[in-house]
Design a protein around this motif. Structure first.
Motif, PDB file in Angstrom:
ATOM      1  N   THR A 149       0.845  -1.188   0.000  1.00  0.00           N
ATOM      2  CA  THR A 149       0.000   0.000   0.000  1.00  0.00           C
ATOM      3  C   THR A 149       0.880   1.236   0.000  1.00  0.00           C
ATOM      4  O   THR A 149       1.785   1.357   0.834  1.00  0.00           O
ATOM      5  CB  THR A 149      -0.910   0.010   1.240  1.00  0.00           C
ATOM      6  OG1 THR A 149      -1.657  -1.213   1.266  1.00  0.00           O
ATOM      7  CG2 THR A 149      -1.867   1.176   1.197  1.00  0.00           C
ATOM      8  N   VAL A 154      -3.153   3.883  -1.344  1.00  0.00           N
ATOM      9  CA  VAL A 154      -3.341   3.383  -2.703  1.00  0.00           C
ATOM     10  C   VAL A 154      -2.698   1.997  -2.814  1.00  0.00           C
ATOM     11  O   VAL A 154      -1.508   1.849  -2.585  1.00  0.00           O
ATOM     12  CB  VAL A 154      -2.699   4.332  -3.736  1.00  0.00           C
ATOM     13  CG1 VAL A 154      -2.785   3.734  -5.141  1.00  0.00           C
ATOM     14  CG2 VAL A 154      -3.379   5.685  -3.701  1.00  0.00           C
ATOM     15  N   LEU A 156      -0.867  -1.104  -4.484  1.00  0.00           N
ATOM     16  CA  LEU A 156       0.079  -1.158  -5.600  1.00  0.00           C
ATOM     17  C   LEU A 156       0.628  -2.574  -5.755  1.00  0.00           C
ATOM     18  O   LEU A 156       0.698  -3.334  -4.789  1.00  0.00           O
ATOM     19  CB  LEU A 156       1.258  -0.207  -5.349  1.00  0.00           C
ATOM     20  CG  LEU A 156       0.961   1.273  -5.122  1.00  0.00           C
ATOM     21  CD1 LEU A 156       2.163   1.959  -4.500  1.00  0.00           C
ATOM     22  CD2 LEU A 156       0.632   1.940  -6.435  1.00  0.00           C
ATOM     23  N   THR A 164       5.126  -0.639 -11.933  1.00  0.00           N
ATOM     24  CA  THR A 164       4.233  -0.494 -10.784  1.00  0.00           C
ATOM     25  C   THR A 164       2.832  -0.165 -11.287  1.00  0.00           C
ATOM     26  O   THR A 164       2.669   0.708 -12.150  1.00  0.00           O
ATOM     27  CB  THR A 164       4.736   0.626  -9.842  1.00  0.00           C
ATOM     28  OG1 THR A 164       6.048   0.305  -9.399  1.00  0.00           O
ATOM     29  CG2 THR A 164       3.825   0.764  -8.639  1.00  0.00           C
ATOM     30  N   ARG A 166      -1.226   0.739 -10.099  1.00  0.00           N
ATOM     31  CA  ARG A 166      -2.104   1.171  -9.014  1.00  0.00           C
ATOM     32  C   ARG A 166      -3.453   0.473  -9.114  1.00  0.00           C
ATOM     33  O   ARG A 166      -3.905   0.130 -10.203  1.00  0.00           O
ATOM     34  CB  ARG A 166      -2.323   2.695  -9.101  1.00  0.00           C
ATOM     35  CG  ARG A 166      -1.092   3.518  -8.785  1.00  0.00           C
ATOM     36  CD  ARG A 166      -1.161   4.893  -9.439  1.00  0.00           C
ATOM     37  NE  ARG A 166      -2.380   5.615  -9.126  1.00  0.00           N
ATOM     38  CZ  ARG A 166      -2.515   6.480  -8.125  1.00  0.00           C
ATOM     39  NH1 ARG A 166      -1.497   6.723  -7.330  1.00  0.00           N
ATOM     40  NH2 ARG A 166      -3.656   7.105  -7.929  1.00  0.00           N
ATOM     41  N   TYR A 167      -4.070   0.300  -7.972  1.00  0.00           N
ATOM     42  CA  TYR A 167      -5.413  -0.293  -7.865  1.00  0.00           C
ATOM     43  C   TYR A 167      -5.549  -1.614  -8.645  1.00  0.00           C
ATOM     44  O   TYR A 167      -6.403  -1.744  -9.525  1.00  0.00           O
ATOM     45  CB  TYR A 167      -6.484   0.710  -8.345  1.00  0.00           C
ATOM     46  CG  TYR A 167      -6.516   1.975  -7.542  1.00  0.00           C
ATOM     47  CD1 TYR A 167      -7.030   1.989  -6.246  1.00  0.00           C
ATOM     48  CD2 TYR A 167      -5.998   3.164  -8.060  1.00  0.00           C
ATOM     49  CE1 TYR A 167      -7.049   3.155  -5.496  1.00  0.00           C
ATOM     50  CE2 TYR A 167      -6.011   4.331  -7.321  1.00  0.00           C
ATOM     51  CZ  TYR A 167      -6.535   4.328  -6.033  1.00  0.00           C
ATOM     52  OH  TYR A 167      -6.540   5.478  -5.299  1.00  0.00           O
TER      53      TYR A 167
END
Length: 282
Positions: A149, A154, A156, A164, A166-167
């Motif tokens: 996180t 967020v 990751l 990388t 996100r979500y």
């Protein structure tokens, strides 16, 4: 002897501070990874991979691929002309650095010749020149190495090639594989690391072998071991960190096409018998 007030140096002694060495920029030819297959006598040095998405000893500089594998250039300088004229794309991004490190699952595209290659290991641990169709060149697979996180809560994930996202889907965990769309740079699918999955070995003595995951041994405080069975029934074991999921297993095909040999390692005698049979049939 008289010493300074701190008692560290004799008075009159020269105090020299040792500076940091800085980044290494050279690589001797004999110290280069064996799987680059560079001959000993062509020069004293070898191209050293730049810092990038793959480790030095797990990567292949673009110049070695263009000059030594594809034979599109005879010299380093000719390869430089090709790269600097922006003729080569790696994972859908134009690269001009001759020493850019290409690694496992990377897609190398040359638009002028309409060719696409995916870097995969053969059963002897070397990067094979594996041609892929334009549809397959639009995506790559990435092994999830970290789930965490970030700032502002967020979620990751990080993949083996330094990307990388996100979500991500909450179901995705470490050792799973994600399918990445190279045009949009988004995760469009994933494969779970489970018994029965089809895997490829990316490190150790069994590099390049493909098989079905049979069993996982957990060793807290040490290395987890996985047992794999290939398509002709040979079973072998390797560390969990060396395994990369490429398909769901069963009757389904892997998400990427495999190089010649389909990841099946033969003994010297089996190779000889197959070679003689092919010669007899021709």
């Amino acid at each position: 002897p008289r010493v300074c007030r701190a008692g560290l140096f004799p008075l009159g002694a020269v105090q020299t501070a040792k500076m940091a060495r800085g980044p290494k920029k050279h690589l001797k030819r004999l110290a280069a990874p064996r799987h680059w297959m560079l001959d000993k006598l062509t020069g004293r040095h070898a191209p050293r991979s730049s810092t990038g998405p793959h480790k030095l000893r797990e990567s292949l500089p673009v110049v070695v691929f263009i000059r030594n594998r594809l034979k599109y250039a005879l010299t380093y300088h000719e390869a430089k002309m090709i790269m600097k004229s922006r003729q080569v794309k790696i994972d859908n991004s134009v690269r001009t650095d001759l020493n850019f490190p290409c690694g496992f699952m990377d897609v190398i595209s040359i638009p002028n010749t309409n060719e696409n290659f995916r870097l995969l290991y053969d059963v002897k641990g070397r990067f094979a020149v594996h041609t892929v169709k334009p549809e397959e060149a639009k995506y790559k697979l990435g092994k999830v190495t970290k789930v965490y996180t970030g700032a502002k809560a967020v979620p990751l994930i990080t993949t083996h090639d330094g990307r990388t996202f996100r979500y991500p889907d909450p179901v995705i965990k470490v050792n799973d594989t994600v399918k990445v769309d190279l045009e949009e740079n988004k995760v469009v699918g994933f494969l779970k690391f489970d018994v029965g999955a089809q895997v490829m070995v990316t490190g150790g003595r069994n590099t390049g072998r493909v098989g079905t995951l049979v069993h996982r041994e957990r060793h807290p405080g040490s290395f987890d071991i996985v047992h794999i069975k290939d398509s002709i029934g040979h079973q072998f074991a390797t560390r969990l960190t060396n395994v990369f999921v490429i398909g769901k297993g069963g009757s389904s095909k892997p998400l990427v096409t495999l190089p010649k040999g389909k990841g099946v390692k033969l003994s010297i005698a089996e190779e000889r018998d197959r070679r003689l049979a092919a010669k007899a049939s021709s």
